[in-house]
Scaffold this active site. Structure first.
Site, PDB file in Angstrom:
ATOM      1  N   LYS A  53       0.809  -1.220   0.000  1.00 47.14           N
ATOM      2  CA  LYS A  53       0.000   0.000   0.000  1.00 47.14           C
ATOM      3  C   LYS A  53       0.842   1.270   0.000  1.00 47.14           C
ATOM      4  CE  LYS A  53      -4.597  -1.310   0.922  1.00 47.14           C
ATOM      5  NZ  LYS A  53      -4.565  -2.677   1.458  1.00 47.14           N
ATOM      6  N   SER A 305       1.084  -9.852  -0.595  1.00 43.67           N
ATOM      7  CA  SER A 305       0.808  -8.419  -0.473  1.00 43.67           C
ATOM      8  C   SER A 305       1.224  -7.773   0.838  1.00 43.67           C
ATOM      9  CB  SER A 305      -0.682  -8.181  -0.720  1.00 43.67           C
ATOM     10  OG  SER A 305      -1.444  -9.012   0.134  1.00 43.67           O
TER      11      SER A 305
HETATM   12  C1  LIG Z   1      -5.285  -3.698   1.128  1.00 43.26           C
HETATM   13  C2  LIG Z   1      -4.675  -5.026   1.054  1.00 43.26           C
HETATM   14  C3  LIG Z   1      -5.086  -5.958   0.088  1.00 43.26           C
HETATM   15  C4  LIG Z   1      -6.230  -5.709  -0.884  1.00 43.26           C
HETATM   16  O1  LIG Z   1      -6.021  -4.585  -1.702  1.00 43.26           O
HETATM   17  P1  LIG Z   1      -7.246  -3.922  -2.463  1.00 43.26           P
HETATM   18  O2  LIG Z   1      -6.642  -2.876  -3.311  1.00 43.26           O
HETATM   19  O3  LIG Z   1      -8.169  -3.366  -1.430  1.00 43.26           O
HETATM   20  O4  LIG Z   1      -7.938  -4.993  -3.233  1.00 43.26           O
HETATM   21  C5  LIG Z   1      -4.425  -7.169   0.035  1.00 43.26           C
HETATM   22  N1  LIG Z   1      -3.426  -7.465   0.904  1.00 43.26           N
HETATM   23  C6  LIG Z   1      -3.015  -6.607   1.840  1.00 43.26           C
HETATM   24  C7  LIG Z   1      -1.910  -7.014   2.754  1.00 43.26           C
HETATM   25  C8  LIG Z   1      -3.614  -5.354   1.952  1.00 43.26           C
HETATM   26  O5  LIG Z   1      -3.188  -4.505   2.893  1.00 43.26           O
END
Ligand SMILES: *Cc1c(COP(=O)(O)O)cnc(C)c1O
Length: 333
Positions: A53, A305
């Site tokens: 993010k 992510s």
């Molecule tokens: C926010 C987030 C997501 C999902 O992202 P979106 O853009 O809302 O679909 C996935 N994994 C992690 C660790 C996140 O912080």
């Protein structure tokens, strides 16, 4: 009209270069052996603040006018976006106010405070937190930087897709965690602009898969928010969704949903086989492969992510025997 096309993502890549990490793309011998094709992990869990993010937040902050920066920023967040915005705002010397629901885990709240941002806890849902954001925009002149439905945020997340296509032009499949869809929309746009034949699959949890339900309904719908190990995937997509719903509809080839046990299996595998600490949302791509829920034909990239998981919860999951139930709130005795 394409609001966030390849050019905008390439601009984001130039803008945020040197401010975010170019994360590793690590081959996974164990997942490759299971899948019968090369599997690589795009480790956004190694990004500063512990999740991808930071890319979108940094691109959004750097795109603001001087006046907007002076008044300050506000957002609602399940944690990782708030943390990223706090970090990005601090790097530019800007005030940031982060509104969160009471369901957000304590470790995430503390992490945002430690970054010097103001935290406001409001209500029990993402929607309650969002109302407070709108109030601060109206009454205090702050600028809202939402977690996913924002062109510069999507473009920033899309830089992951550019890095994947640059490093592995032979990639045939990309697995992306899916919640509000900023990550999936940006990544899919970037990957498909460079590698038109690659497939991109979104992965969500069964418990409250808002984008999945919305795509099935043909429009954004409200979905009940539930506790899940993939807490960063919780929350709705916004009934007034402007970008991510249409982009996910047009760009994703498929959506896969996972049970809590499957997500726990992904977290456990990441730790024991890959040596990576990964939160539930970050583990869903690995979990989808382990569960045999995606068809792998060639080189596959899994976007991991984030890594921000409560330490005790992580310990209880990696120590639990496979198949043993682990509840999101409590710990297995
Ligand atoms: C926010 C987030 C997501 C999902 O992202 P979106 O853009 O809302 O679909 C996935 N994994 C992690 C660790 C996140 O912080």
């Amino acid at each position: 009209m394409i609001a966030v096309g390849p050019d905008r993502i390439a601009e984001a890549q130039a803008r945020i270069a040197g401010r975010v990490r170019r994360t590793p793309l690590a081959p996974s011998p164990s997942l490759s052996a299971r899948a019968g094709a090369p599997v690589l992990l795009k480790l956004e869990s190694h990004q500063a603040t512990g999740s991808f993010k930071l890319r979108g937040a940094t691109n959004a902050v750097l795109s603001l006018s001087q006046e907007a920066r002076q008044r300050g920023l506000v957002t609602a967040s399940t944690g990782n976006h708030g943390r990223a915005l706090a970090h990005a705002a601090k790097a530019e010397g800007v005030r940031a106010v982060i509104c969160m629901s009471a369901l957000v885990p304590a470790n995430k709240v503390e992490a945002v405070r430690a970054l010097g941002a103001e935290v406001r806890i409001v209500g029990r849902s993402q929607d309650d937190a969002q109302e407070e954001v709108e109030r601060l925009v109206r009454e205090a002149g702050l600028t809202a930087v939402p977690p996913f439905d924002h062109a510069e945020v999507i473009a920033g997340q899309g830089t992951i897709g550019l890095e994947i296509a640059e490093a592995r032009p032979d990639a045939e499949l990309v697995l992306v965690p899916l919640s509000g869809g900023g990550l999936a929309a940006g990544t899919a746009m970037a990957v498909k602009s460079r590698l038109p034949r690659a497939r991109v699959i979104g992965v969500s949890m069964e418990r409250g898969a808002a984008m999945h339900e919305s795509l099935r309904a043909g429009r954004p719908v409200l979905v009940e928010e539930m506790e899940t190990l993939a807490d960063s995937l919780g929350g709705g997509i916004g009934l007034e969704n402007r970008y991510t719903f249409a982009m996910c509809r047009d760009l994703l080839d498929e959506i896969v949903l996972l049970s809590e046990e499957e997500i726990a299996g992904g977290i456990r595998h990441a730790f024991t086989a890959e040596g990576e600490i990964v939160e539930g949302a970050g583990a869903v791509g690995i979990a989808a492969l382990l569960a045999g829920k995606v068809e792998v034909k060639g080189p596959t990239v899994v976007v991991v992510s984030g890594r921000n998981i409560d330490e005790a919860l992580h310990g209880s999951i990696v120590n639990a025997a496979a198949g043993e139930a682990v509840s999101p709130g409590g710990y297995t005795p």
